[in-house]
Design a protein around this motif. Structure first.
Motif, mmCIF file in Angstrom:
data_model
loop_
_atom_site.group_PDB
_atom_site.id
_atom_site.type_symbol
_atom_site.label_atom_id
_atom_site.label_comp_id
_atom_site.label_asym_id
_atom_site.label_seq_id
_atom_site.Cartn_x
_atom_site.Cartn_y
_atom_site.Cartn_z
ATOM 1 N N HIS A 1 55.407 45.175 -13.204
ATOM 2 C CA HIS A 1 56.158 45.865 -11.972
ATOM 3 C C HIS A 1 57.058 44.879 -11.437
ATOM 4 O O HIS A 1 57.187 43.574 -11.632
ATOM 5 N N HIS A 2 58.237 45.441 -10.812
ATOM 6 C CA HIS A 2 59.460 44.656 -10.349
ATOM 7 C C HIS A 2 59.103 43.720 -9.099
ATOM 8 O O HIS A 2 58.178 44.388 -8.540
ATOM 9 N N GLU B 1 63.261 52.493 -12.146
ATOM 10 C CA GLU B 1 61.767 52.174 -13.085
ATOM 11 C C GLU B 1 61.059 51.192 -12.226
ATOM 12 O O GLU B 1 61.525 50.253 -11.591
ATOM 13 N N GLU B 2 59.719 51.448 -12.011
ATOM 14 C CA GLU B 2 58.848 50.461 -11.462
ATOM 15 C C GLU B 2 58.299 49.536 -12.380
ATOM 16 O O GLU B 2 57.889 48.486 -12.000
ATOM 17 N N ARG B 3 58.196 49.850 -13.687
ATOM 18 C CA ARG B 3 57.653 48.931 -14.712
ATOM 19 C C ARG B 3 58.558 48.833 -15.851
ATOM 20 O O ARG B 3 59.192 49.796 -16.324
ATOM 21 N N ALA B 4 58.486 47.601 -16.476
ATOM 22 C CA ALA B 4 59.206 47.436 -17.710
ATOM 23 C C ALA B 4 58.621 46.773 -18.764
ATOM 24 O O ALA B 4 57.985 45.647 -18.161
ATOM 25 N N LEU C 1 65.331 51.782 -22.213
ATOM 26 C CA LEU C 1 66.343 51.638 -21.209
ATOM 27 C C LEU C 1 67.618 50.628 -21.385
ATOM 28 O O LEU C 1 68.704 50.805 -21.085
ATOM 29 N N LYS D 1 56.707 54.726 -20.754
ATOM 30 C CA LYS D 1 56.569 56.031 -21.418
ATOM 31 C C LYS D 1 57.167 55.752 -22.695
ATOM 32 O O LYS D 1 57.294 56.529 -23.544
ATOM 33 N N LYS E 1 60.322 54.859 -23.174
ATOM 34 C CA LYS E 1 61.934 55.190 -23.123
ATOM 35 C C LYS E 1 62.644 53.897 -23.218
ATOM 36 O O LYS E 1 62.302 53.080 -22.640
ATOM 37 N N LEU F 1 68.336 52.483 -12.082
ATOM 38 C CA LEU F 1 67.356 53.264 -13.202
ATOM 39 C C LEU F 1 65.996 53.443 -12.552
ATOM 40 O O LEU F 1 65.491 54.495 -13.114
ATOM 41 N N ASN G 1 60.146 51.616 -20.765
ATOM 42 C CA ASN G 1 59.396 51.782 -19.662
ATOM 43 C C ASN G 1 58.054 52.215 -20.256
ATOM 44 O O ASN G 1 57.820 52.065 -21.507
#
Length: 126
Positions: free
Chosen positions: A40-41, A20-23, A90, A86, A88, A18, A84
């Motif tokens: 952050h992951h 993604e750095e952050r969720a 996931l 923004k 979006k 994916l 995420n």
């Protein structure tokens, strides 16, 4: 009298692909919703042979949603969306609140060996 639905998050696992750095996780019951903070992951292993196919996000947060006075869990759905920063979506997961209401101690938990699986926006997770 209303009720409180408490959702506790420890770790969130997302596929590496994916990117993604952050969720964060959005929790919703009807029109009532709250979101966890975006995190952050965990750092990936430096040795590619040991790199996991999943990113681990340590959410470590509790979200409480109020059900209005007089409302019953029957027919209500708890919706979880991984997003995420923004906004979006996931992945998503839904659970009928009546399943929780009928469970021992009115609690539903997913042990490490049997993680809750989100449906990814582009298809089911593995």
């Amino acid at each position: 009298d209303g009720a409180i639905v408490r959702v506790k998050f420890d770790e969130l696992y997302l596929p590496f692909g994916l990117g993604e750095e952050r969720a964060a996780v959005c929790v919703r019951i009807g029109h009532n919703q709250q979101m966890t903070k975006a995190v952050h992951h965990r750092p990936l292993h430096k040795n590619p042979q040991h790199a996991h196919q999943e990113l681990v996000f340590e959410i470590e947060q509790v979200v409480n949603l109020m059900l209005p006075p007089g409302s019953k869990p029957e027919g209500k759905v708890l919706e979880l969306s991984v997003v995420n920063p923004k906004g979006k979506t996931l992945g998503t997961y839904s659970l009928n609140l009546s399943d929780v209401d009928e469970a021992p101690c009115k609690t539903k938990a997913w042990p490490r060996q049997a993680r809750m699986r989100f449906m990814l926006a582009q298809g089911p997770s593995q």
